[in-house]
Scaffold this active site. Structure first.
Site, PDB file in Angstrom:
ATOM      1  N   HIS A 128       0.817  -1.223   0.000  1.00 61.95           N
ATOM      2  CA  HIS A 128       0.000   0.000   0.000  1.00 61.95           C
ATOM      3  C   HIS A 128       0.848   1.269   0.000  1.00 61.95           C
ATOM      4  CE1 HIS A 128      -4.027  -1.888   0.872  1.00 61.95           C
ATOM      5  NE2 HIS A 128      -3.197  -2.904   1.054  1.00 61.95           N
ATOM      6  N   ASP A 176       3.689   9.479  -0.558  1.00 63.53           N
ATOM      7  CA  ASP A 176       2.445   8.775  -0.215  1.00 63.53           C
ATOM      8  C   ASP A 176       2.175   7.725  -1.289  1.00 63.53           C
ATOM      9  OD1 ASP A 176       0.045   8.110   0.976  1.00 63.53           O
ATOM     10  OD2 ASP A 176      -0.646  10.178   1.164  1.00 63.53           O
TER      11      ASP A 176
HETATM   12  O1  F6P Z   1      -1.377   3.361   4.416  1.00 63.09           O
HETATM   13  C1  F6P Z   1      -0.622   2.513   5.180  1.00 63.09           C
HETATM   14  C2  F6P Z   1      -1.272   2.147   6.488  1.00 63.09           C
HETATM   15  O2  F6P Z   1      -0.429   1.320   7.229  1.00 63.09           O
HETATM   16  C3  F6P Z   1      -2.580   1.423   6.308  1.00 63.09           C
HETATM   17  O3  F6P Z   1      -2.386   0.066   6.085  1.00 63.09           O
HETATM   18  C4  F6P Z   1      -3.276   1.759   7.587  1.00 63.09           C
HETATM   19  O4  F6P Z   1      -4.652   1.672   7.486  1.00 63.09           O
HETATM   20  C5  F6P Z   1      -2.847   3.189   7.855  1.00 63.09           C
HETATM   21  O5  F6P Z   1      -1.565   3.286   7.283  1.00 63.09           O
HETATM   22  C6  F6P Z   1      -2.946   3.543   9.328  1.00 63.09           C
HETATM   23  O6  F6P Z   1      -1.875   3.037  10.040  1.00 63.09           O
HETATM   24  P1  F6P Z   1      -1.957   2.224  11.414  1.00 63.09           P
HETATM   25  O7  F6P Z   1      -2.665   0.938  11.139  1.00 63.09           O
HETATM   26  O8  F6P Z   1      -0.531   2.050  11.792  1.00 63.09           O
HETATM   27  O9  F6P Z   1      -2.725   3.073  12.368  1.00 63.09           O
END
Ligand code: F6P
Length: 456
Positions: free
Chosen positions: A150, A359
């Site tokens: 992602h 990003d």
């Molecule tokens: O975009 C990357 C990401 O790790 C997503 O998988 C996730 O939903 C978001 O960032 C939020 O991060 P975290 O799960 O560490 O709160």
């Protein structure tokens, strides 16, 4: 075909009235693939011991991985968020390398891969938390394995700093298909494999390991555009929008919506606004900048420091440009908002500022153009060239967030654009997001993973 998804977090949250499906981007993206078929989701239970096997409103079996406090610290806060996150985002912060964190990451990946699942089907592994899982699954699983990253994948000279660079590449190469958000990240990965793994042969965009073939792909993730557009036109959103219009009156609105993360360029955006207000006194009192900052990763030092710096800067700008008795120029909301409130902000904004330093994709940009078009709006999108979304949203006003004066000039340009031009841009971008929505992404991913396996 049965589908098993692996992601760091399970797609459910405990609210006041019990468990419910979570609202995040990854959950919304995976649901359309999982719900129409027999499916399971393997993820960290977030410390809840009493997680049910199924939650109302989400037709997916939940298979929890339990982690100790120490494992959460070392694998998640440490290796995932302080080693891999800054490294994969091109060193916008310094990555920290700790052997103890690496060992925890390896152990936790093994735990994910060891969760027993009835039946075969496609295994679909997500994101940088679980880069070793594909090769661990391959030992016991005969069906296809797909991996989707992602976040960005950096050029080889940056990735090469990681002390465990070979192990992670070998982990990914256990998949039949390794997918990325953009062609650039995919090319970076292929070049990195060619440079750091002697036993692989690169054949175009395929990586050959003896007789096995690992396919790579670029599939930009997206949103459920039809559902978002419907929400943007709902009675609740209209009501909320009327309230906001009364509050802000005739002021022109700049909007930022982000997790409070140093990759998002919030500091740079605030500095550009400060510069604009200093250089263009006639804009003072006629502009309001609303920054919605969703709390994130507060246990990690860099995120706590960022919060302090953002709040100090908001205070400085408001102290400098507020007239006694008048409104502040920066409205800073440190919280997430209910969906209809967020959609009302998207519709209210004259300009949405999506200015990350790096990003993987950025779904806020796609949500903004969809909500604007659904409400017949003509807001402008200022979009960092360092986002995956910039590849698709060609009608945005591109910016380099590292160039403060350039960013301020782009914001000024966005405010001055002719209304018809803005409307045409929004409509073209929204039509593109509607064509390439999350259902399209799902089809691309699943079809490519099956094909990769049959050709392997
Ligand atoms: O975009 C990357 C990401 O790790 C997503 O998988 C996730 O939903 C978001 O960032 C939020 O991060 P975290 O799960 O560490 O709160």
């Amino acid at each position: 075909m049965q589908l098993v998804a692996y992601a760091n977090r399970l797609p459910v949250t405990r609210g006041r009235h019990g468990w419910r499906p979570s609202a995040g981007g990854v959950v919304s993206a995976l649901r359309p693939a999982l719900e129409p078929r027999e499916s399971s989701w393997i993820g960290w239970d977030g410390g809840a011991g009493d997680l049910p096997r199924r939650v109302e409103g989400l037709d997916v079996e939940l298979l929890p991985v339990r982690l100790s406090r120490r494992e959460v610290d070392d694998y998640y806060h440490g290796f995932a968020n302080r080693t891999l996150w800054p490294l994969l985002h091109g060193l916008v912060e310094q990555p920290v390398f700790e052997r103890r964190w690496w060992r925890a990451y390896r152990d936790v990946n093994e735990r994910f891969a060891a969760v027993e699942v009835d039946g075969g089907g496609l295994r679909w592994v997500h994101d940088y938390h679980l880069m070793l899982v594909p090769s661990l699954l391959r030992r016991a699983h005969a069906g296809p394995i797909g991996f989707f990253l992602h976040v960005p994948f950096p050029p080889p000279e940056i990735y090469a700093r990681l002390p465990w660079r070979e192990q992670l590449l070998d982990g990914l190469l256990g998949a039949d298909l390794v997918s990325f958000q953009t062609e650039t990240y995919r090319d970076n990965f292929v070049r990195t494999c060619a440079r750091l793994r002697e036993h692989v042969r690169v054949e175009g965009q395929t990586i050959a390991l003896g007789r096995r073939r690992v396919r790579t792909a670029a599939h930009p993730i997206s949103i459920d555009a039809a559902a978002l557009a419907e929400g943007a036109r709902s009675a609740a959103t209209e009501r909320s929008l009327r309230g906001l219009r009364t509050q802000f009156g005739s002021r022109r609105i700049l909007l930022g919506v982000d997790r409070l993360d140093y990759t998002k360029g919030i500091i740079e955006r605030l500095r550009a606004i400060e510069y604009l207000l200093a250089e263009r006194p006639e804009l003072r009192g006629r502009l309001a900048f609303v920054q919605i900052a969703v709390p994130s990763r507060g246990e990690v030092r860099e995120y706590r420091e960022l919060r302090r710096n953002v709040e100090e800067l908001v205070g400085r700008i408001n102290g400098r440009f507020t007239d006694p008795g008048g409104d502040v120029p920066v409205h800073y909301l440190y919280r997430g908002l209910p969906p209809e409130r967020l959609l009302a902000y998207y519709r209210l904004a004259d300009v949405c500022l999506v200015t990350p330093l790096a990003d993987g994709m950025n779904l806020v940009a796609k949500e903004f153009v969809t909500a604007q078009a659904a409400g017949g709006g003509n807001g402008a999108l200022v979009l960092s060239e360092f986002t995956g979304a910039a590849v698709e949203l060609r009608d945005a006003l591109r910016c380099n967030p590292f160039d403060l004066e350039g960013l301020a000039a782009t914001i000024e340009h966005a405010l001055a654009l002719d209304e018809g031009d803005r409307r045409r841009r929004i409509e073209r971008m929204a039509a593109d997001v509607a064509r390439h929505d999350v259902y399209w992404w799902t089809e691309q991913e699943l079809a490519a993973a099956r094909k990769a396996r049959s050709a392997a």
